[in-house]
Scaffold this motif. Structure first.
Motif, PDB file in Angstrom:
ATOM      1  N   SER A 197       0.791  -1.224   0.000  1.00 24.47           N
ATOM      2  CA  SER A 197       0.000   0.000   0.000  1.00 24.47           C
ATOM      3  C   SER A 197       0.823   1.273   0.000  1.00 24.47           C
ATOM      4  CB  SER A 197      -0.946   0.004   1.201  1.00 24.47           C
ATOM      5  OG  SER A 197      -1.842   1.092   1.148  1.00 24.47           O
ATOM      6  N   GLU A 313      -4.883   6.797   4.715  1.00 24.31           N
ATOM      7  CA  GLU A 313      -4.248   6.054   3.626  1.00 24.31           C
ATOM      8  C   GLU A 313      -2.815   6.485   3.365  1.00 24.31           C
ATOM      9  OE1 GLU A 313      -4.751   3.662   1.324  1.00 24.31           O
ATOM     10  OE2 GLU A 313      -6.608   2.976   2.250  1.00 24.31           O
ATOM     11  N   GLU A 331      -8.866   8.470   3.069  1.00 28.49           N
ATOM     12  CA  GLU A 331      -9.587   7.835   1.967  1.00 28.49           C
ATOM     13  C   GLU A 331     -11.055   8.260   1.933  1.00 28.49           C
ATOM     14  OE1 GLU A 331     -10.727   3.357   0.304  1.00 28.49           O
ATOM     15  OE2 GLU A 331      -9.321   3.586   1.962  1.00 28.49           O
ATOM     16  N   MET A 361      -5.028   8.826  -1.607  1.00 28.02           N
ATOM     17  CA  MET A 361      -4.470   7.493  -1.433  1.00 28.02           C
ATOM     18  C   MET A 361      -2.955   7.482  -1.283  1.00 28.02           C
ATOM     19  SD  MET A 361      -7.397   6.181  -1.463  1.00 28.02           S
ATOM     20  CE  MET A 361      -7.058   4.426  -1.358  1.00 28.02           C
ATOM     21  N   ASP A 377      -6.177   7.110  -6.552  1.00 25.11           N
ATOM     22  CA  ASP A 377      -5.849   5.822  -7.162  1.00 25.11           C
ATOM     23  C   ASP A 377      -6.711   5.602  -8.404  1.00 25.11           C
ATOM     24  OD1 ASP A 377      -8.284   5.351  -5.963  1.00 25.11           O
ATOM     25  OD2 ASP A 377      -7.568   3.771  -4.642  1.00 25.11           O
ATOM     26  N   GLU A 413      -1.671   2.757  -4.495  1.00 22.87           N
ATOM     27  CA  GLU A 413      -1.945   3.402  -3.216  1.00 22.87           C
ATOM     28  C   GLU A 413      -0.686   3.976  -2.580  1.00 22.87           C
ATOM     29  OE1 GLU A 413      -4.187   0.975  -0.546  1.00 22.87           O
ATOM     30  OE2 GLU A 413      -5.938   0.894  -1.866  1.00 22.87           O
TER      31      GLU A 413
END
Length: 502
Positions: A197, A313, A331, A361, A377, A413
């Motif tokens: 991520s 995020e 997010e 993100m 994203d 991400e």
């Protein structure tokens, strides 16, 4: 797979949060059991609702209220248990039923590339839908109830689905670093799957990557001579008390080498929002094992209520702002909060920026230029914007940038840049190395990289161009002088020192 029913209390809580269940009219007949021909999955929200993810069912029978007691839904994760509707669950004639999937002890979030399957009370499959990435609105049947699934015009939970309107495309400028050749980082293992991520690159070129499914931190060393990354250290992250599995979504490193990780929740209680930034100090004598956070900074008082899958995020260290602060991306709200963390666990908020994106993100700060890049994203087609600190706050001119030309619309991400100096025959030039983390692991790739060409160096180098590329040029020219073993980085003196006497 063990199946548990939603208790009436849990269902009531879900309905209070906004689920819609049809109620029989005063003179209507008692509901009758639904059949597979009566009920369809009608709309799905996997990202963007401030409360949580939800699934809507529709009753195609326009004359009768139908009972779906004992029916159930499940996503594509085999570790999840189906959500079973308790006795007395009905949908009015021609109406809708919707429920937040991440509520209650057995709840689950819906991913960007996921599936929802509907079963009747006997366990027979009734309907199923799969979507390719989070929708900017929702994923639903168009026309309502009877059409094929598509991205809808707007979220209409409890109402008729609308078609996406023919709107003008979002105006964007080209990705600032194009043209690029984007390649996979071939590390295998966890990097060949999903859930990678967040990523950050420290001043010395070391890369830090977090995995939100396993709650792990991966430390990568870059070998400039070989132009490759290698995984040197891996830690399983824990909360300060040594317990839990932080859902690790973003990562950054400060000037002193402390690692900060943005989290959405504790994956051991993944139906409860826990928007925290965790601080870690990497041990000098260990390359693996469990690593407990030194501090936890709870941002729930700043972000406001968030769904369990709509929290923090991204996090990025900003050395030039407010004496050393952090940007934190959310997010569920698309906001960037600029904060400072105190040694006593305190949080000071300096600024909140409401981005134009459905969700923030990834964040990346370029120390050489002072630019903070804010990225969405695949929901926003990978668009981004740039911000700079004016001495008082971070500002933007509003320009939206498209994703790189060579980058498909992946679920990126995480994004990080690192400026490096390359020696040339005519001097030096600066190149920018980039890393992207793909949460969906498309094509078995969780990490990708690219580097700018350093055109100034090449245009001034004549025949030889960049000295870093001398070997393939000099070897055929020198022929019988044998294979060269050129040092990296390369200078004029070091190259000449490798040549035999003529």
């Amino acid at each position: 797979m063990r199946i548990r029913s939603l208790t009436p209390g849990v269902l009531a809580a879900a309905l209070a949060a906004g689920a819609a269940v049809g109620l029989p009219a005063t003179v209507a007949a008692a509901p009758v059991p639904a059949t597979a021909a009566d009920i369809v999955i009608n709309e799905v929200e996997s990202n963007g609702d401030p409360v949580g993810d939800w699934v809507e069912l529709a009753n195609l029978d326009t004359d009768r209220d139908l009972d779906i007691s004992g029916w159930s839904i499940i996503d594509d994760d085999p570790k999840h248990e189906p959500l079973v509707f308790p006795a007395g669950t009905t949908i009015e004639s021609g109406g809708y039923f919707s429920i937040y999937t991440d509520e209650g002890p057995n709840g689950f979030g819906l991913g960007g590339d996921d599936t929802v399957t509907l079963f009747d009370a006997t366990g027979a499959q009734v309907d199923v839908t799969t979507w390719p990435g989070h929708s900017a609105t929702t994923w639903g049947r168009v026309p309502d109830m009877t059409g094929e699934f598509a991205v809808t015009g707007e979220s209409t939970r409890g109402g008729r689905n609308t078609a996406a309107e023919d709107t003008a495309p979002v105006e964007t400028s080209p990705w600032p670093f194009d043209p690029l050749t984007i390649t996979p980082v071939e590390l295998g293992g966890a990097f060949a799957g999903d859930d990678m991520s967040g990523v950050d690159i420290a001043a010395d070129g070391t890369a830090y990557v977090v995995n939100n499914g396993a709650g792990t931190l991966h430390v990568l060393t870059f070998d400039r001579a070989a132009d490759t990354y290698s995984e040197d250290r891996t830690f399983t992250l824990r909360y300060p008390d040594g317990a839990g599995i932080p859902d690790s979504e973003g990562v950054t490193v400060d000037d002193e080498g402390a690692v900060y990780v943005a989290t959405e929740r504790n994956d051991e209680a993944d139906d409860i929002s826990r928007p925290s930034v965790l601080r870690f100090e990497l041990p000098s004598g260990a390359d693996s094992g469990e690593l407990a956070a030194t501090d936890e900074y709870d941002l729930s008082g700043i972000t406001g209520p968030l769904s369990a899958n709509g929290g923090l995020e991204a996090v990025e260290y900003l050395p030039e702002a407010w004496g050393g602060a952090f940007a934190v991306g959310v997010e569920g709200t698309g906001a960037v909060h600029f904060v400072s963390f105190g040694a006593d666990g305190s949080i000071t908020e300096h600024q909140t920026f409401d981005s134009p994106f459905q969700g923030v993100m990834a964040l990346d700060h370029d120390a050489s230029t002072g630019v903070l890049r804010v990225l969405c994203d695949e929901v926003c087609e990978g668009r981004s914007l740039e911000m700079t600190f004016d001495g008082t706050e971070f500002v933007t001119d509003g320009t939206l940038y498209a994703r790189p030309e060579g980058m498909p619309n992946h679920a990126n991400e995480g994004f990080a840049t690192h400026s490096e100096t390359v020696e040339c025959m005519t001097g030096t030039t600066s190149r920018v190395r980039m890393l992207w983390t793909d949460d969906a692991g498309a094509d078995g790739v969780g990490l990708r990289t690219a580097v700018t060409s350093g055109e100034d160096c090449e245009s001034g180098g004549g025949l030889l161009g960049s000295v870093g590329d001398l070997a393939p040029v000099l070897e055929p020219l020198l022929g019988s002088l044998g294979t060269l073993d050129l040092p990296v980085p390369v200078t004029t003196e070091s190259v000449m020192g490798t040549l035999p006497a003529l």
